[in-house]
Design a protein around this motif. Structure first.
Motif, PDB file in Angstrom:
ATOM      1  N   ALA A  21     -72.584  56.575  27.907  1.00 38.19           N
ATOM      2  CA  ALA A  21     -71.872  55.480  27.237  1.00 38.19           C
ATOM      3  C   ALA A  21     -70.358  55.586  27.416  1.00 38.19           C
ATOM      4  CB  ALA A  21     -72.249  55.435  25.753  1.00 38.19           C
ATOM      5  N   GLY A  22     -69.959  55.923  28.625  1.00 39.12           N
ATOM      6  CA  GLY A  22     -68.536  56.020  28.943  1.00 39.12           C
ATOM      7  C   GLY A  22     -67.981  57.414  28.834  1.00 39.12           C
ATOM      8  N   GLY A  23     -68.670  58.309  28.114  1.00 40.24           N
ATOM      9  CA  GLY A  23     -68.178  59.674  27.917  1.00 40.24           C
ATOM     10  C   GLY A  23     -69.008  60.683  28.681  1.00 40.24           C
ATOM     11  N   GLY A  24     -68.839  61.935  28.298  1.00 40.26           N
ATOM     12  CA  GLY A  24     -69.615  62.992  28.932  1.00 40.26           C
ATOM     13  C   GLY A  24     -69.016  63.527  30.211  1.00 40.26           C
ATOM     14  N   GLY A  25     -67.848  62.992  30.621  1.00 42.30           N
ATOM     15  CA  GLY A  25     -67.169  63.531  31.793  1.00 42.30           C
ATOM     16  C   GLY A  25     -67.575  62.882  33.103  1.00 42.30           C
ATOM     17  N   LEU A 296     -75.696  52.167  22.553  1.00 37.13           N
ATOM     18  CA  LEU A 296     -74.893  52.539  23.716  1.00 37.13           C
ATOM     19  C   LEU A 296     -74.185  51.322  24.290  1.00 37.13           C
ATOM     20  CD1 LEU A 296     -77.376  54.589  23.491  1.00 37.13           C
ATOM     21  CD2 LEU A 296     -76.931  55.083  25.904  1.00 37.13           C
ATOM     22  N   ILE A 297     -72.894  51.469  24.562  1.00 38.81           N
ATOM     23  CA  ILE A 297     -72.100  50.446  25.236  1.00 38.81           C
ATOM     24  C   ILE A 297     -71.675  51.052  26.562  1.00 38.81           C
ATOM     25  CG2 ILE A 297     -70.027  49.028  25.151  1.00 38.81           C
ATOM     26  CD1 ILE A 297     -70.227  49.414  22.009  1.00 38.81           C
ATOM     27  N   CYS A 298     -72.124  50.466  27.657  1.00 43.29           N
ATOM     28  CA  CYS A 298     -71.925  51.052  28.984  1.00 43.29           C
ATOM     29  C   CYS A 298     -71.233  50.050  29.902  1.00 43.29           C
ATOM     30  CB  CYS A 298     -73.257  51.463  29.600  1.00 43.29           C
ATOM     31  SG  CYS A 298     -74.333  52.418  28.502  1.00 43.29           S
ATOM     32  N   LEU A 299     -70.311  50.534  30.705  1.00 44.67           N
ATOM     33  CA  LEU A 299     -69.669  49.721  31.729  1.00 44.67           C
ATOM     34  C   LEU A 299     -70.171  50.192  33.087  1.00 44.67           C
ATOM     35  CD1 LEU A 299     -67.821  49.253  29.242  1.00 44.67           C
ATOM     36  CD2 LEU A 299     -65.888  49.099  30.823  1.00 44.67           C
ATOM     37  N   VAL A 300     -70.582  49.240  33.924  1.00 40.05           N
ATOM     38  CA  VAL A 300     -71.052  49.582  35.266  1.00 40.05           C
ATOM     39  C   VAL A 300     -70.375  48.669  36.280  1.00 40.05           C
ATOM     40  CG1 VAL A 300     -73.284  50.382  34.393  1.00 40.05           C
ATOM     41  CG2 VAL A 300     -73.054  48.024  35.173  1.00 40.05           C
ATOM     42  N   ASP A 301     -70.245  49.152  37.490  1.00 40.26           N
ATOM     43  CA  ASP A 301     -69.660  48.382  38.583  1.00 40.26           C
ATOM     44  C   ASP A 301     -70.539  47.168  38.875  1.00 40.26           C
ATOM     45  OD1 ASP A 301     -69.497  47.826  41.693  1.00 40.26           O
ATOM     46  OD2 ASP A 301     -67.620  48.810  41.130  1.00 40.26           O
ATOM     47  N   THR A 302     -69.927  46.002  39.061  1.00 40.59           N
ATOM     48  CA  THR A 302     -70.710  44.779  39.270  1.00 40.59           C
ATOM     49  C   THR A 302     -71.442  44.759  40.602  1.00 40.59           C
ATOM     50  OG1 THR A 302     -68.744  43.662  40.136  1.00 40.59           O
ATOM     51  CG2 THR A 302     -69.234  43.358  37.788  1.00 40.59           C
ATOM     52  N   GLU A 303     -71.024  45.554  41.568  1.00 38.13           N
ATOM     53  CA  GLU A 303     -71.666  45.561  42.888  1.00 38.13           C
ATOM     54  C   GLU A 303     -72.695  46.676  43.024  1.00 38.13           C
ATOM     55  OE1 GLU A 303     -71.279  43.295  45.317  1.00 38.13           O
ATOM     56  OE2 GLU A 303     -70.047  42.163  43.905  1.00 38.13           O
ATOM     57  N   THR A 304     -72.310  47.890  42.610  1.00 39.98           N
ATOM     58  CA  THR A 304     -73.183  49.051  42.807  1.00 39.98           C
ATOM     59  C   THR A 304     -73.976  49.422  41.560  1.00 39.98           C
ATOM     60  OG1 THR A 304     -71.484  50.639  42.124  1.00 39.98           O
ATOM     61  CG2 THR A 304     -71.513  49.976  44.456  1.00 39.98           C
ATOM     62  N   PHE A 305     -73.532  48.933  40.403  1.00 40.03           N
ATOM     63  CA  PHE A 305     -74.129  49.255  39.107  1.00 40.03           C
ATOM     64  C   PHE A 305     -73.987  50.723  38.754  1.00 40.03           C
ATOM     65  CE2 PHE A 305     -76.030  45.418  40.703  1.00 40.03           C
ATOM     66  CZ  PHE A 305     -75.917  44.563  39.617  1.00 40.03           C
ATOM     67  N   ALA A 306     -73.071  51.414  39.443  1.00 39.71           N
ATOM     68  CA  ALA A 306     -72.756  52.798  39.098  1.00 39.71           C
ATOM     69  C   ALA A 306     -72.000  52.820  37.769  1.00 39.71           C
ATOM     70  CB  ALA A 306     -71.916  53.445  40.196  1.00 39.71           C
ATOM     71  N   PRO A 307     -72.294  53.770  36.888  1.00 42.63           N
ATOM     72  CA  PRO A 307     -71.600  53.843  35.603  1.00 42.63           C
ATOM     73  C   PRO A 307     -70.108  54.097  35.789  1.00 42.63           C
ATOM     74  CG  PRO A 307     -73.541  55.268  35.639  1.00 42.63           C
ATOM     75  CD  PRO A 307     -73.312  54.821  37.040  1.00 42.63           C
TER      76      PRO A 307
END
Length: 364
Positions: A21-25, A296-307
């Motif tokens: 969720a954006g954290g964890g390194g 959980l609030i997650c941001l992912v890349d719009t093309e690759t969907f990588a976090p």
């Protein structure tokens, strides 16, 4: 029981970064540490929780501190042995297995590295099902399990064992030592029996991380990648936009900040904001809160969907903001008191993600 090798690590790191969720390194940093250990020492045995004896000593291994510090401060391998010796000596019992305390790009990887280096198995369980910024924020606290004795060591060899009266006090004291040690340390906490781990842990977190990572890796092959991504994650689409501004600061061992988004595609003309403390805490669309912790609030890349982790947020990056349901235990009264929005100073009650999304007519 199965083995975790380098291909599995690649997918686990990606999936755990999403659940972080954006954290964890940074998952890249964590992945390098785990791959190096497995390359040197061989694959790690992953145990189902039910394969662990009830009287076995199981301990989580983790990094404590601000994730941004890891970009400048290396993670050494010697700390694992020191933590193992400190905990085993304290209990007069050898550690049976390691486990992750949370999902995240680094804290999902360090237990794998420790298990490989010391020849111990890893258990497919954690204490969050996601990542949270403070060490008392685990399902084990709800179960009445003590965070201490907690072992802490830094890359210079300084080490200490804490015994505290509450898990919150453990957070306060360990955070102070972490800052004195340069902002990040290695820790082992919540030592527990196999029976306690089975009762209060979030089962299957490593496997779920690997499945999510594999799905993200292959998502581009789907006819409608965005829809496919939302289906396999069980996610709720909250917003799609371009990062317009990022406000962040490192304070008291945490990354605090706010990211502002300008809508693109079907969200054009709208705006959004996400607040974070290491992990994303709240998401607003046009000034209306659409999701809060413990979901959980997650941001992912719009093309690759990588976090996209909070320390990787950059102006102009195009992201999809999604919400994922939290582990059910977090929705009980004790869970909300521990990690709900009001704990973080957000003036709203917790409303489950699926209910908020219906209220504001988002893209569910």
């Amino acid at each position: 029981m199965r083995k975790i090798g380098i291909p599995e690590i690649e997918d686990i790191a990606t999936g755990a970064a999403l659940l972080g969720a954006g954290g964890g390194g940074d998952p890249y940093v964590g992945k390098l540490v785990a791959i190096g250990a497995v390359r040197d020492c061989g694959p790690v045995t992953l145990l189902d929780p039910e394969e662990v004896p009830d009287d076995a000593l199981v301990v989580p291994i983790a990094m404590m501190g601000a994730p941004t510090v890891l970009a400048e401060k290396a993670i050494g391998g010697g700390g694992y042995q020191r933590l193992y010796e400190m905990v085993s000596r304290f209990f007069g019992q050898k550690i049976y297995a390691f486990m992750p305390i949370e999902a995240g790009g680094v804290n999902s990887m360090l237990p794998i590295a420790a298990a490989a280096r010391l020849g111990l198995p890893l258990v497919d369980v954690d204490g969050m099902g996601r990542a949270f910024p403070e060490l008392q924020m685990v399902t084990f606290t709800i179960g009445g399990i003590n965070a201490t004795p907690m072992a802490l060591t830094d890359e210079k060899g300084n080490s200490v064992i804490f015994e505290t009266i509450t898990n919150k006090w453990t957070e306060e004291l360990a955070r102070s030592v972490t800052m004195s040690c340069g902002g990040s340390v290695s820790v082992s906490l919540y030592p527990m029996s196999g029976a306690q781990m089975k009762q209060y842990g979030v089962h299957g977190i490593v496997t779920r991380s690997q499945q999510l990572g594999a799905a993200i890796r292959t998502v581009k092959a789907a006819g409608d990648p965005e829809r496919h991504f939302l289906e396999f994650t069980g996610g709720y689409k909250l917003f799609k936009g371009k990062i317009a501004d990022v406000l962040r600061e490192t304070r008291a061992g945490f990354n605090f900040g706010r990211v502002l988004l300008e809508g693109i595609g079907e969200c054009k003309g709208r705006s959004a904001a996400v607040e974070f403390q290491n992990e994303n805490l709240t998401a607003e669309v046009d000034g209306v809160i659409v999701a809060t912790v413990p979901d959980l609030i997650c941001l992912v890349d719009t093309e690759t969907f990588a976090p996209v982790t909070t320390d990787a947020l950059k102006y102009g990056k195009r992201v999809l903001v999604i919400g994922l349901k939290c582990f059910e235990m977090w929705r009980c009264e004790a869970g909300i008191a521990l990690v709900g929005p009001r704990y973080f100073g957000v003036d709203t009650d917790y409303i489950p993600l699926e209910e908020r999304c219906k209220e504001v007519c988002l893209y569910v």
